[in-house]
Scaffold this active site. Structure first.
Site, PDB file in Angstrom:
ATOM      1  N   TYR A 223      -1.312  -0.386  10.167  1.00 51.47           N
ATOM      2  CA  TYR A 223      -1.415  -0.816   8.756  1.00 51.47           C
ATOM      3  C   TYR A 223      -0.144  -0.430   7.984  1.00 51.47           C
ATOM      4  CZ  TYR A 223      -3.677  -1.122   4.094  1.00 51.47           C
ATOM      5  OH  TYR A 223      -4.000  -1.423   2.788  1.00 51.47           O
TER       6      TYR A 223
ATOM      7  N   SER B 165       0.835  -1.206   0.000  1.00 53.82           N
ATOM      8  CA  SER B 165       0.000   0.000   0.000  1.00 53.82           C
ATOM      9  C   SER B 165       0.870   1.256   0.000  1.00 53.82           C
ATOM     10  CB  SER B 165      -0.885   0.020   1.249  1.00 53.82           C
ATOM     11  OG  SER B 165      -1.544   1.259   1.372  1.00 53.82           O
TER      12      SER B 165
HETATM   13  P1  NAP Z   1     -11.652  -5.762   0.912  1.00 50.09           P
HETATM   14  O1  NAP Z   1     -12.548  -5.362  -0.204  1.00 50.09           O
HETATM   15  O2  NAP Z   1     -12.016  -5.417   2.306  1.00 50.09           O
HETATM   16  O3  NAP Z   1     -11.400  -7.352   0.802  1.00 50.09           O
HETATM   17  C1  NAP Z   1     -10.544  -7.982   1.688  1.00 50.09           C
HETATM   18  C2  NAP Z   1     -10.432  -9.440   1.352  1.00 50.09           C
HETATM   19  O4  NAP Z   1      -9.464 -10.037   2.236  1.00 50.09           O
HETATM   20  C3  NAP Z   1     -11.730 -10.206   1.546  1.00 50.09           C
HETATM   21  O5  NAP Z   1     -11.805 -11.216   0.567  1.00 50.09           O
HETATM   22  C4  NAP Z   1     -11.552 -10.850   2.921  1.00 50.09           C
HETATM   23  O6  NAP Z   1     -12.273 -12.062   3.077  1.00 50.09           O
HETATM   24  C5  NAP Z   1     -10.068 -11.141   2.883  1.00 50.09           C
HETATM   25  N1  NAP Z   1      -9.472 -11.311   4.200  1.00 50.09           N
HETATM   26  C6  NAP Z   1      -9.371 -10.401   5.188  1.00 50.09           C
HETATM   27  N2  NAP Z   1      -8.742 -10.940   6.239  1.00 50.09           N
HETATM   28  C7  NAP Z   1      -8.443 -12.224   5.890  1.00 50.09           C
HETATM   29  C8  NAP Z   1      -7.807 -13.303   6.542  1.00 50.09           C
HETATM   30  N3  NAP Z   1      -7.355 -13.176   7.803  1.00 50.09           N
HETATM   31  N4  NAP Z   1      -7.669 -14.495   5.884  1.00 50.09           N
HETATM   32  C9  NAP Z   1      -8.126 -14.622   4.629  1.00 50.09           C
HETATM   33  N5  NAP Z   1      -8.744 -13.644   3.960  1.00 50.09           N
HETATM   34  C10 NAP Z   1      -8.900 -12.452   4.587  1.00 50.09           C
HETATM   35  O7  NAP Z   1     -10.174  -5.180   0.718  1.00 50.09           O
HETATM   36  P2  NAP Z   1      -9.441  -4.573  -0.565  1.00 50.09           P
HETATM   37  O8  NAP Z   1      -9.612  -3.101  -0.517  1.00 50.09           O
HETATM   38  O9  NAP Z   1      -9.820  -5.321  -1.789  1.00 50.09           O
HETATM   39  O10 NAP Z   1      -7.924  -4.862  -0.179  1.00 50.09           O
HETATM   40  C11 NAP Z   1      -7.201  -5.960  -0.730  1.00 50.09           C
HETATM   41  C12 NAP Z   1      -5.733  -5.765  -0.432  1.00 50.09           C
HETATM   42  O11 NAP Z   1      -5.306  -4.530  -1.021  1.00 50.09           O
HETATM   43  C13 NAP Z   1      -5.416  -5.653   1.057  1.00 50.09           C
HETATM   44  O12 NAP Z   1      -4.171  -6.267   1.322  1.00 50.09           O
HETATM   45  C14 NAP Z   1      -5.315  -4.158   1.278  1.00 50.09           C
HETATM   46  O13 NAP Z   1      -4.504  -3.866   2.390  1.00 50.09           O
HETATM   47  C15 NAP Z   1      -4.693  -3.728  -0.041  1.00 50.09           C
HETATM   48  N6  NAP Z   1      -4.902  -2.327  -0.369  1.00 50.09           N
HETATM   49  C16 NAP Z   1      -6.147  -1.816  -0.552  1.00 50.09           C
HETATM   50  C17 NAP Z   1      -6.280  -0.484  -0.884  1.00 50.09           C
HETATM   51  C18 NAP Z   1      -7.633   0.159  -1.119  1.00 50.09           C
HETATM   52  O14 NAP Z   1      -7.661   1.386  -1.291  1.00 50.09           O
HETATM   53  N7  NAP Z   1      -8.715  -0.582  -1.166  1.00 50.09           N
HETATM   54  C19 NAP Z   1      -5.160   0.329  -1.003  1.00 50.09           C
HETATM   55  C20 NAP Z   1      -3.900  -0.223  -0.810  1.00 50.09           C
HETATM   56  C21 NAP Z   1      -3.780  -1.558  -0.502  1.00 50.09           C
HETATM   57  P3  NAP Z   1     -13.775 -12.126   3.733  1.00 50.09           P
HETATM   58  O15 NAP Z   1     -14.444 -10.822   3.433  1.00 50.09           O
HETATM   59  O16 NAP Z   1     -14.392 -13.304   3.051  1.00 50.09           O
HETATM   60  O17 NAP Z   1     -13.589 -12.343   5.199  1.00 50.09           O
END
Ligand code: NAP
Length: 243
Positions: free
Chosen positions: A154, A141
Site C-alpha cells: 500500500y 496516504s
Molecule cells: P472504503 O471505505 O473501503 O471505500 C473504498 C471505495 O473504493 C469503495 O467505494 C469501493 O467500491 C471502491 N473501490 C475499491 N476498489 C475499487 C476498484 N478496483 N474499482 C473501483 N472502485 C473501487 O475506503 P476509504 O477508507 O474511504 O478510502 C478511500 C481512499 O482513501 C483510498 O484510496 C484509500 O487508500 C485512501 N485513504 C484512506 C485512509 C483511511 O484511513 N480510511 C487513509 C489514507 C488514505 P465498492 O465497495 O463498491 O467495491
C-alpha cells in the site's frame, strides 16, 4: 439541465471518503459521475442522498484496475462531456508483513491504486488537454509518505501515486490542468475499522481518527475557483501525524 453543470468524476465513491467527496462536490454544483466497484446498494444510497440534497449524479460501476472495463464505461460519456474535476479515490488495502506477503496481495494493491489511476486519468486528461482546463486530485496516504509497517504494498502504491501527481502536474500545467494529492492519515471508514486503535492513537497528536468530512473539504477547495494557482502539491489531512 445536467449539461450546463460541470462534471466531477469521483472513483470509489460508494462509501467512505469517496462518498463524502461526491456529496460535497454535488453540493458545490457539480454533476457527479460516481464510480465504484461492487457495492450497488451503498452507491444507490449515495446517489439518493445527492438527489435529496438537490444535486445530480450518475452511477458508473466498473473496476478501475481493469483497463477494458474502464474504457467501456467512460468512452461513451467522454464523447459527450469532459469532466472539470477527476478525483482518483478508489482504493483498498491488503496489509501483511513483507516476508509473508503473497504475490497476489502485492499485485492487486498496486493494480487498483496505480493502474487504476493510469486507466482512468489517461482517458480523462486527454480530453482535459483539448479543453485546456481541469483539476485532478489523487487521494494518497500518510502511509505513502512516512511508511507504515505491514503496508509495504500500500505504501509503495501511494508513494508511486505521489510521484505520478508531481510528474503529471509538471506535464499539463501549461494547459491549465492542476494536479494535486490529498494525503489522509487515519480516517474512520470500512478500511480502518479493524485497525488496533490503542496502538495507533498515541501516534496522532489530535488523539483521534479523522472523519471523511474532514478530508472532503480540501478536495472541494482544490476543485473550486479559489484554487487556481496550486498544482503539484501534497496536502496532509492527518491530525498532525509527523511525516
Ligand atoms: P472504503 O471505505 O473501503 O471505500 C473504498 C471505495 O473504493 C469503495 O467505494 C469501493 O467500491 C471502491 N473501490 C475499491 N476498489 C475499487 C476498484 N478496483 N474499482 C473501483 N472502485 C473501487 O475506503 P476509504 O477508507 O474511504 O478510502 C478511500 C481512499 O482513501 C483510498 O484510496 C484509500 O487508500 C485512501 N485513504 C484512506 C485512509 C483511511 O484511513 N480510511 C487513509 C489514507 C488514505 P465498492 O465497495 O463498491 O467495491
Amino acid at each position: 439541465m445536467t449539461e450546463q453543470k460541470k462534471v466531477a468524476l469521483v472513483t470509489g465513491a460508494s462509501k467512505g471518503i469517496g462518498a463524502v467527496i461526491a456529496r460535497e462536490l454535488a453540493a458545490d454544483g457539480f454533476h457527479i459521475w460516481l464510480n465504484y466497484r461492487s457495492d450497488h446498494e451503498s452507491a444507490r444510497q449515495v446517489a439518493d442522498q445527492i438527489a435529496a440534497a438537490g444535486g445530480s449524479c450518475e452511477l458508473l460501476p466498473f473496476d478501475v484496475a481493469d483497463a477494458g472495463a474502464t474504457e467501456a464505461a467512460l468512452e461513451p460519456l467522454l464523447a459527450e462531456q469532459v469532466p472539470f474535476a477527476l478525483v482518483n479515490n478508489a482504493g483498498f488495502a491488503r496489509d501483511g508483513i513483507m516476508a509473508m506477503m503473497s504475490q497476489e496481495d502485492w499485485e492487486k494493491v498496486l493494480a487498483v491504486h496505480l493502474n487504476g489511476f493510469f486507466n482512468v486519468t489517461r482517458l480523462v486528461v486527454a480530453r482535459m488537454l483539448k479543453k485546456r482546463q481541469g483539476r485532478i486530485i489523487n487521494i494518497v496516504s500518510t502511509s505513502g509518505e512516512s511508511g507504515v509497517a505491514g503496508q509495504v504494498n500500500y505504501s509503495a502504491a501511494k508513494a508511486g501515486l505521489i510521484g505520478a501527481t508531481r510528474s503529471l502536474a509538471a506535464e499539463v500545467g501549461r494547459r491549465n490542468i492542476l494536479v494535486n494529492a490529498v494525503s489522509p492519515g487515519f480516517i474512520t471508514t470500512d478500511m480502518t475499522s479493524e485497525l488496533p486503535m490503542e496502538k495507533i492513537l498515541p501516534m496522532i497528536p489530535l488523539g483521534r481518527f479523522g472523519e471523511a468530512e474532514e478530508v472532503s473539504g480540501i478536495v472541494g477547495f482544490l476543485c473550486s475557483d479559489r484554487a487556481t494557482y496550486i498544482t503539484g502539491q501534497v496536502f496532509a489531512v492527518n491530525g498532525g501525524v509527523h511525516i
